[in-house]
Design a protein around this motif. Structure first.
Motif, PDB file in Angstrom:
ATOM      1  N   HIS A   1       0.890  -1.168   0.000  1.00 23.66           N
ATOM      2  CA  HIS A   1       0.000   0.000   0.000  1.00 23.66           C
ATOM      3  C   HIS A   1       0.929   1.219   0.000  1.00 23.66           C
ATOM      4  CE1 HIS A   1      -3.687   2.196   1.646  1.00 23.66           C
ATOM      5  NE2 HIS A   1      -2.720   3.085   1.781  1.00 23.66           N
ATOM      6  N   HIS A   2       1.190   1.753  -1.171  1.00 22.72           N
ATOM      7  CA  HIS A   2       2.058   2.924  -1.301  1.00 22.72           C
ATOM      8  C   HIS A   2       1.210   4.091  -1.801  1.00 22.72           C
ATOM      9  CE1 HIS A   2       6.198   0.718  -1.693  1.00 22.72           C
ATOM     10  NE2 HIS A   2       5.470   0.295  -0.668  1.00 22.72           N
ATOM     11  N   VAL A   3       1.201   5.191  -1.055  1.00 19.93           N
ATOM     12  CA  VAL A   3       0.381   6.352  -1.390  1.00 19.93           C
ATOM     13  C   VAL A   3       1.277   7.507  -1.815  1.00 19.93           C
ATOM     14  CG1 VAL A   3      -1.279   8.034  -0.507  1.00 19.93           C
ATOM     15  CG2 VAL A   3      -1.358   5.676   0.301  1.00 19.93           C
ATOM     16  N   TYR A   4       0.889   8.130  -2.915  1.00 23.73           N
ATOM     17  CA  TYR A   4       1.541   9.343  -3.411  1.00 23.73           C
ATOM     18  C   TYR A   4       0.430  10.381  -3.484  1.00 23.73           C
ATOM     19  CZ  TYR A   4       4.690   5.639  -4.726  1.00 23.73           C
ATOM     20  OH  TYR A   4       5.501   4.537  -4.680  1.00 23.73           O
ATOM     21  N   GLU A   5       0.528  11.433  -2.658  1.00 25.52           N
ATOM     22  CA  GLU A   5      -0.546  12.422  -2.622  1.00 25.52           C
ATOM     23  C   GLU A   5       0.010  13.828  -2.512  1.00 25.52           C
ATOM     24  OE1 GLU A   5      -3.059  11.664   0.756  1.00 25.52           O
ATOM     25  OE2 GLU A   5      -1.474  12.061   2.176  1.00 25.52           O
ATOM     26  N   ASP A   6      -0.873  14.774  -2.655  1.00 24.12           N
ATOM     27  CA  ASP A   6      -0.513  16.185  -2.538  1.00 24.12           C
ATOM     28  C   ASP A   6      -0.325  16.502  -1.057  1.00 24.12           C
ATOM     29  OD1 ASP A   6      -0.280  18.921  -2.519  1.00 24.12           O
ATOM     30  OD2 ASP A   6      -2.095  19.292  -3.697  1.00 24.12           O
ATOM     31  N   SER A   7       0.852  16.224  -0.552  1.00 25.45           N
ATOM     32  CA  SER A   7       1.125  16.409   0.877  1.00 25.45           C
ATOM     33  C   SER A   7       1.077  17.881   1.281  1.00 25.45           C
ATOM     34  CB  SER A   7       2.471  15.792   1.252  1.00 25.45           C
ATOM     35  OG  SER A   7       3.515  16.328   0.479  1.00 25.45           O
ATOM     36  N   LEU A   8       1.362  18.774   0.371  1.00 25.53           N
ATOM     37  CA  LEU A   8       1.317  20.198   0.696  1.00 25.53           C
ATOM     38  C   LEU A   8      -0.119  20.623   1.021  1.00 25.53           C
ATOM     39  CD1 LEU A   8       2.764  22.869   1.044  1.00 25.53           C
ATOM     40  CD2 LEU A   8       2.510  23.233  -1.433  1.00 25.53           C
ATOM     41  N   ALA A   9      -1.090  20.154   0.251  1.00 28.86           N
ATOM     42  CA  ALA A   9      -2.488  20.493   0.515  1.00 28.86           C
ATOM     43  C   ALA A   9      -2.923  19.995   1.886  1.00 28.86           C
ATOM     44  CB  ALA A   9      -3.400  19.915  -0.563  1.00 28.86           C
ATOM     45  N   VAL A  10      -2.535  18.778   2.240  1.00 26.88           N
ATOM     46  CA  VAL A  10      -2.882  18.210   3.542  1.00 26.88           C
ATOM     47  C   VAL A  10      -2.195  18.991   4.656  1.00 26.88           C
ATOM     48  CG1 VAL A  10      -2.848  16.140   4.989  1.00 26.88           C
ATOM     49  CG2 VAL A  10      -3.212  15.919   2.514  1.00 26.88           C
ATOM     50  N   ALA A  11      -0.899  19.238   4.503  1.00 28.21           N
ATOM     51  CA  ALA A  11      -0.141  19.963   5.529  1.00 28.21           C
ATOM     52  C   ALA A  11      -0.723  21.356   5.765  1.00 28.21           C
ATOM     53  CB  ALA A  11       1.331  20.051   5.129  1.00 28.21           C
ATOM     54  N   ARG A  12      -1.091  22.049   4.710  1.00 26.79           N
ATOM     55  CA  ARG A  12      -1.659  23.389   4.857  1.00 26.79           C
ATOM     56  C   ARG A  12      -2.984  23.348   5.617  1.00 26.79           C
ATOM     57  NH1 ARG A  12      -0.410  25.878  -1.117  1.00 26.79           N
ATOM     58  NH2 ARG A  12       1.679  26.626  -0.640  1.00 26.79           N
ATOM     59  N   ALA A  13      -3.799  22.333   5.352  1.00 28.18           N
ATOM     60  CA  ALA A  13      -5.103  22.224   6.021  1.00 28.18           C
ATOM     61  C   ALA A  13      -4.944  22.012   7.523  1.00 28.18           C
ATOM     62  CB  ALA A  13      -5.923  21.084   5.412  1.00 28.18           C
ATOM     63  N   PHE A  14      -3.860  21.358   7.941  1.00 28.09           N
ATOM     64  CA  PHE A  14      -3.658  21.055   9.344  1.00 28.09           C
ATOM     65  C   PHE A  14      -2.711  22.023  10.058  1.00 28.09           C
ATOM     66  CE2 PHE A  14      -5.644  17.201   8.009  1.00 28.09           C
ATOM     67  CZ  PHE A  14      -6.370  16.807   9.117  1.00 28.09           C
ATOM     68  N   SER A  15      -2.101  22.958   9.315  1.00 28.37           N
ATOM     69  CA  SER A  15      -1.182  23.899   9.968  1.00 28.37           C
ATOM     70  C   SER A  15      -1.968  24.957  10.712  1.00 28.37           C
ATOM     71  CB  SER A  15      -0.242  24.526   8.953  1.00 28.37           C
ATOM     72  OG  SER A  15      -0.969  25.349   8.070  1.00 28.37           O
ATOM     73  N   ARG A  16      -1.435  25.360  11.819  1.00 29.50           N
ATOM     74  CA  ARG A  16      -2.125  26.348  12.680  1.00 29.50           C
ATOM     75  C   ARG A  16      -1.579  27.730  12.452  1.00 29.50           C
ATOM     76  NH1 ARG A  16      -5.828  24.195  16.364  1.00 29.50           N
ATOM     77  NH2 ARG A  16      -5.654  21.976  16.361  1.00 29.50           N
TER      78      ARG A  16
END
Length: 143
Positions: free
Chosen positions: A128-143
């Protein structure tokens, strides 16, 4: 198509259906006891307090915990996944699409394109190898 291709495709469809249902234990039942689970994220950000589900995993129990952690950190009413294509080659499958979710801690919605590389052996996920837009996820969770 070979029988292996049909078996792989059927297993991928079953996995996606279970993910859509949202029961971490049922989803984990699709994984082998020993699974090669990798996420394409910067190593220093794996398992951060903001995104604890983003880390490498090895077991069926780890798979269940992954889906529980995702549920704890996202608003369930704001979750959508669009699968655009499933490509199968023997025991390998690649799922292409986009996820849309909202981070519980910040209330920020995000969209992230993804590619999921799965290997199916004996009807179970062994890779199970995932390649995703990590920047979009990180921005959503950054405070």
């Amino acid at each position: 198509m070979t029988e292996t291709t049909l078996t792989t495709r059927d297993a991928v469809h079953e996995l996606l259906a279970r993910i859509g249902e949202g029961d971490p234990e049922r989803i984990a039942g699709m994984y082998s006891e020993d699974c090669d689970w990798r996420l394409d994220w910067p190593e220093e950000e794996h398992g951060s307090p903001a995104t604890p589900w983003i880390r490498h995993r090895r077991t069926r129990a780890d798979a269940a915990e992954h889906y529980r952690e995702i549920g704890r950190h996202h608003r369930p009413e704001d979750v959508a996944t669009e699968v655009e294509r499933i490509l199968v080659d023997g025991e390998h499958a690649v799922v292409l699409g986009e996820i849309r979710q909202t981070a519980k801690p910040t209330g920020r919605a995000y969209r992230a394109r993804f590619a999921l590389h799965l290997t199916i052996e004996g009807g179970l996920v062994t890779r199970h190898h995932v390649y995703e837009d990590s920047l979009a996820v990180a921005r959503a969770f950054s405070r």
